[in-house]
Design an enzyme around this catalytic site. Sequence first.
Site, PDB file in Angstrom:
ATOM      1  CD  GLN A 180      16.310  53.374   7.867  1.00 31.18           C
ATOM      2  OE1 GLN A 180      16.067  54.278   7.085  1.00 31.18           O
ATOM      3  NE2 GLN A 180      17.215  53.495   8.836  1.00 31.18           N
ATOM      4  NE  ARG A 185      18.630  54.031   4.174  1.00 31.93           N
ATOM      5  CZ  ARG A 185      17.486  54.547   3.718  1.00 31.93           C
ATOM      6  NH1 ARG A 185      16.743  55.290   4.503  1.00 31.93           N
ATOM      7  NH2 ARG A 185      17.060  54.283   2.496  1.00 31.93           N
TER       8      ARG A 185
HETATM    9  N1   CP Z   1      14.213  56.481   6.394  1.00 34.49           N
HETATM   10  C1   CP Z   1      13.941  56.798   5.112  1.00 34.49           C
HETATM   11  O1   CP Z   1      13.810  55.949   4.233  1.00 34.49           O
HETATM   12  O2   CP Z   1      13.835  58.131   4.889  1.00 34.49           O
HETATM   13  P1   CP Z   1      13.281  58.852   3.584  1.00 34.49           P
HETATM   14  O3   CP Z   1      11.804  58.559   3.510  1.00 34.49           O
HETATM   15  O4   CP Z   1      13.567  60.298   3.798  1.00 34.49           O
HETATM   16  O5   CP Z   1      13.985  58.296   2.380  1.00 34.49           O
END
Ligand code: CP
Length: 302
Positions: free
Chosen positions: A132, A288
């Site tokens: 992230q 991402r």
């Molecule tokens: N921000 C993130 O990691 O989202 P998810 O939990 O949907 O993968």
Amino acid sequence: MKHFLKLQDLTQKEILELLNMADQLKFERKNKMPHPLLAGKTLGMIFQKSSTRTRVSFEVGMHELGGKALFLSSNDLQIGRGEPIEDTARVLSRYLDGIMIRTYAQAEVEALAEYGSIPIINGLTDYCHPCQVLADLMTIREYKHSFAGRKLCYIGDGNNMTNSLIVGGIKMGMEVSVACPEGYTPDAEICKWAAENGKFTCTPDVLEAAKDADVLYTDVWASMGQESEAAQRRKVFEGIYQINDNVMAVAKPDAMVMHCLPAHREEEITAKVFEEHADEIFEEAENRLHAQKAILVKLMQD
Ligand code: CP
Ligand code: NVA
């Protein structure tokens, strides 16, 4: 770089190389230029927690790179019935070219890397969320064009996101300020390292932390695995640890707002601020895909 377990393991140069590759891959995708850099490769994706962004972006990323991704829910794997991670690592290493894992303990991710013989990618643990933050750094550079001299402010629970943001922000030369309630501060070792290696503050005072910030960041008050603490946490955070108009008023006039998502409107961020900054937040989510494709190529290309 053999694995992608936590940002502490990467140099500033390695992070910049990944960001440059991510920008290039974003450009190629936008211009419909094929980039089958991982043709014939298979990534296993182990999930012990829910996911929207991580799962879909890794799966689509492998597809676009000419490879394949396997979704492996821990409920269906023998891990869920107690098969040791050390054995799982050695078995999966014989079928796959890489593993992405989302789990609770950072030690499990490190054990996979120790016992397996293929690259391991951390897709979130209770300790950190490096994928992230790589996408976050890419987004900050897109909007602000530089890291040096910029101030990144995080408001909320001192969690996995905070830990990775502190390490990533300081490594790239940003000033990092964190506003967390007492008892909910980030990892103590990381705070100590940050104070020794850059400009870092951690305070319970939201407006002090947000003053003159270029980037304001927040995340949920209760993370995955902390559902039973949600009511108690709400009492501590409510009305204080939120990105709202008062916080925006003390940040730089052109400050950007970021959120790793999923977001809880009127908790850590108001619906108004969220919608006013939706372009940045969803560009961050898109990034991402590009940032993780860069990680995959770096680790898995022959
Ligand atoms: N921000 C993130 O990691 O989202 P998810 O939990 O949907 O993968
Ligand atoms: N801190 C959050 C991040 C989700 C992407 C969690 O761990 O649930």
